[in-house]
Design an enzyme around this catalytic site. Structure first.
Site, PDB file in Angstrom:
ATOM      1  N   HIS A   1      43.934  33.063  47.991  1.00 17.27           N
ATOM      2  CA  HIS A   1      42.943  34.045  48.432  1.00 17.27           C
ATOM      3  C   HIS A   1      41.514  33.489  48.445  1.00 17.27           C
ATOM      4  O   HIS A   1      40.771  33.665  49.408  1.00 17.27           O
ATOM      5  CB  HIS A   1      42.966  35.254  47.483  1.00 17.27           C
TER       6      HIS A   1
HETATM    7  C1  BDR Z   1      42.850  37.332  43.066  1.00 13.57           C
HETATM    8  O1  BDR Z   1      43.353  37.430  41.738  1.00 13.57           O
HETATM    9  C2  BDR Z   1      43.289  36.197  41.085  1.00 13.57           C
HETATM   10  O2  BDR Z   1      44.447  35.937  40.349  1.00 13.57           O
HETATM   11  C3  BDR Z   1      43.041  35.165  42.142  1.00 13.57           C
HETATM   12  O3  BDR Z   1      42.258  34.108  41.608  1.00 13.57           O
HETATM   13  C4  BDR Z   1      42.309  35.917  43.231  1.00 13.57           C
HETATM   14  O4  BDR Z   1      40.917  35.912  43.023  1.00 13.57           O
HETATM   15  C5  BDR Z   1      43.936  37.694  44.036  1.00 13.57           C
HETATM   16  O5  BDR Z   1      44.408  38.979  43.781  1.00 13.57           O
END
Ligand code: BDR
Ligand code: CA
Length: 360
Positions: free
Chosen positions: A280
């Protein structure tokens, strides 16, 4: 060339946060002003240690790294070692960085830098929104002082990844998210020209997973540079080899990516049914640097702060049913193929530049 975009990254490093730091370090169109750390995927001190180590690996040990809030505004901290590994960087092990964490708090840093360079800085939040919410308490004019805010968080027309309703960054600190969206709504009511935060949720970040062949492309770059070869990115249990026929160059940056992502791939294989990963966070950095990568829609967004099954849900009024003016730009499309290509190309080029071939 146009001037690089001055960025502050707010991170909870985190495997995909690490991939975002590498992308920022590898991007000539980014001026990395500072990195602030927030507790999230792992506790705050571990986030800071990971962030310093990743920046040093990427040749950016000079960037100021400041630790902000170590727990959410009102709730106890939840961490995600199951997703990101015991220290937050999967199977990777990095030497402790030479640089130390800043004497400034990450919260103060955001407020101070925004005042020092009014209208210039883009803040990209890649973790729970605790630091930004706390910074708003220190400096309520932030919506006016920041050039733009980009947020990784929320699930608008799709299911969450932490509960059926909630995305992880929202779930860790929903009150912080609520405060931010309210603060922008208030600021926009007074001055409609203030830029709305651009929010990339799971709707776009889960559409274009990174897969082993992307890492293999990175590895090939290193191999072309003449690095030492090995095949140790094969999956630990040996059941689903990570393309073992293709060796990985002994390039420390490629090696880090492979070791970190292998953990993420195994997590996604277990929970999402494919050997690859949703990364993400670097997508949000890429969209901040090049807004043409994403299409957005201006909407009113609210966050559920209750503790029922819809807790931490991001509720976007796409139909305008509430009659409330938009306070956010929600990303509805993202050119994932282009993003992945840029990520591999830029990080690969940096890996080659920093770790050139052995003379032998
Ligand atoms: C988000 O949650 C975290 O675990 C990841 O780094 C990202 O920012 C995705 O849902
Ligand atoms: Ca993150």
């Amino acid at each position: 060339m146009t001037q690089p975009l001055p960025l502050i990254l707010d991170v909870d490093t985190g495997i995909d946060d690490a991939m975002a730091l590498l992308y920022a370090a590898a991007s000539p169109d980014a001026e990395l002003v500072a990195v602030t750390c927030v507790a999230g995927n792992v506790p705050g001190e571990q986030v800071a240690a990971n962030t310093l180590a990743v920046l040093e690996l990427a040749g950016r040990g000079d960037v100021e790294v400041a630790l902000g809030r170590e727990s959410p505004l009102l709730r106890p901290l939840k961490t995600a070692e199951d997703t990101h590994g015991p220290r937050g960087i999967g199977y990777a092990v990095l030497p402790a960085a030479r640089a130390r964490v800043s004497a400034r708090s990450g919260v103060d840093l955001i407020a101070e830098e925004a005042r020092r360079r009014p209208g210039e800085l883009t803040l990209v939040t890649l973790g729970p929104l605790t630091n930004l919410a706390a910074a708003l308490q220190v400096e309520p004019r932030l919506p006016r002082l920041l050039r733009r805010v980009y947020v990784m968080g929320g699930a608008f027309r799709v299911q969450g990844n932490t509960t059926p309703a909630a995305e992880w960054n929202m779930q860790v600190d929903p009150e912080a998210a609520w405060m931010i969206y309210r603060a922008w709504a208030t600021a926009l009511a007074a001055d409609p020209t203030i830029p709305r935060p651009v929010v990339l949720g799971l709707d776009v970040t889960e559409r274009s997973p990174i897969r082993p062949d992307h890492v293999i492309r990175l590895a090939r770059l290193a191999r072309l540079a003449g690095g030492r070869l090995d095949d140790s990115i094969a999956r630990a249990d040996g059941n689903e080899p990570f393309l073992p026929a293709v060796p990985v160059a002994g390039n420390p940056m490629v090696r880090f990516v492979a070791d970190a992502l292998r953990f993420y791939f195994e997590f996604h294989a277990k929970w999402d049914g494919f050997y690859g990963a949703h990364i993400h966070d670097p997508m949000v950095v890429a969209a901040a640097l090049d807004p043409a990568l994403a299409r957005t829609q201006a909407v009113f967004v609210d966050v559920e702060t209750g503790s029922g099954p819809a807790g931490a849900m991001t509720v976007a009024d796409f139909r305008g049913l509430t009659g409330k003016p938009p306070n956010v730009e929600v990303a509805t499309e993202l050119d994932g193929a282009e993003f992945l290509d840029r990520w591999v190309t830029r990080v690969g080029a940096l890996a080659l530049a920093l770790y050139p071939p052995d003379a032998g």
